[in-house]
Design a protein around this motif. Structure first.
Motif, short mmCIF file in Angstrom:
data_model
loop_
_atom_site.label_atom_id
_atom_site.label_comp_id
_atom_site.label_asym_id
_atom_site.label_seq_id
_atom_site.Cartn_x
_atom_site.Cartn_y
_atom_site.Cartn_z
N ASN A 86 0.82 -1.21 0.00
CA ASN A 86 0.00 0.00 0.00
C ASN A 86 0.85 1.26 0.00
O ASN A 86 0.45 2.28 -0.57
N ASP A 87 2.02 1.22 0.63
CA ASP A 87 2.92 2.38 0.59
C ASP A 87 3.42 2.63 -0.83
O ASP A 87 3.56 3.77 -1.25
N TYR A 88 3.68 1.56 -1.55
CA TYR A 88 4.11 1.67 -2.95
C TYR A 88 2.99 2.26 -3.82
O TYR A 88 3.25 3.05 -4.73
N LEU A 89 1.75 1.87 -3.54
CA LEU A 89 0.61 2.32 -4.34
C LEU A 89 0.14 3.73 -3.98
O LEU A 89 -0.51 4.39 -4.79
N ALA A 90 0.46 4.21 -2.78
CA ALA A 90 -0.10 5.46 -2.28
C ALA A 90 0.30 6.69 -3.09
O ALA A 90 -0.57 7.51 -3.45
N ILE A 91 1.56 6.86 -3.37
CA ILE A 91 2.02 8.09 -4.03
C ILE A 91 1.40 8.25 -5.42
O ILE A 91 0.91 9.35 -5.73
N PRO A 92 1.39 7.22 -6.28
CA PRO A 92 0.73 7.42 -7.59
C PRO A 92 -0.74 7.80 -7.46
O PRO A 92 -1.23 8.65 -8.21
N MET A 93 -1.45 7.20 -6.51
CA MET A 93 -2.87 7.52 -6.36
C MET A 93 -3.06 8.96 -5.88
O MET A 93 -3.87 9.70 -6.43
N ILE A 94 -2.30 9.36 -4.89
CA ILE A 94 -2.44 10.71 -4.34
C ILE A 94 -1.93 11.75 -5.31
O ILE A 94 -2.55 12.81 -5.48
N ALA A 95 -0.83 11.48 -5.99
CA ALA A 95 -0.30 12.43 -6.97
C ALA A 95 -1.27 12.62 -8.13
O ALA A 95 -1.39 13.73 -8.67
N THR A 96 -1.98 11.56 -8.51
CA THR A 96 -2.97 11.68 -9.59
C THR A 96 -4.13 12.57 -9.15
O THR A 96 -4.61 13.41 -9.92
N VAL A 97 -4.57 12.42 -7.91
CA VAL A 97 -5.61 13.31 -7.39
C VAL A 97 -5.11 14.75 -7.38
O VAL A 97 -5.85 15.67 -7.77
#
Length: 121
Positions: A43-54
């Motif tokens: 989830n730490d790996y997935l967090a930045i792309p999701m938040i940066a896209t928002v």
């Protein structure tokens, strides 16, 4: 003329990441056993792309320009913010949080994935 929905690959990756995130949370909720890296780092790996896209969508909405991309410094700042808050500050405030250098690495790798995907045509 700009594409009405740019960065299809990035958005596909983020939707897949969100689905994986929900699956991991479901596995945790139902106490399903699995490899430690799934529950501790994925989830730490997935967090930045999701938040940066928002964040990118927020910039597009404010500026009314879908050609804008986040630069490396902005992404690095987001990685640093998450690393400091979740791996340094919060572990000192609450026992539920643990500081882990591998989580910082995962944030960095997620930031790199986001940077590459948003730069692709």
């Amino acid at each position: 003329m700009t594409d009405r929905f740019p960065l299809k690959l990035l958005h596909g990756y983020v939707l897949l990441s969100f689905a994986v995130f929900l699956i991991v949370q479901g596995l945790k909720f139902f106490s399903v056993a699995g490899p430690n890296w799934i529950f501790n780092h994925l989830n730490d790996y997935l967090a930045i792309p999701m938040i940066a896209t928002v964040c990118l969508h927020g910039v597009w909405w404010i500026k009314k320009d879908r050609t804008i991309r986040l630069n490396g410094f902005t992404i690095l700042s987001l990685v640093a913010l998450f690393s400091i808050v979740f791996e340094y500050y919060l572990p000192q405030q609450d026992y539920r949080y643990t500081g882990d250098i591998w989580d910082v690495v995962c944030y960095g790798l997620g930031g790199l994935v986001f940077y590459v995907l948003q730069k692709m045509k």
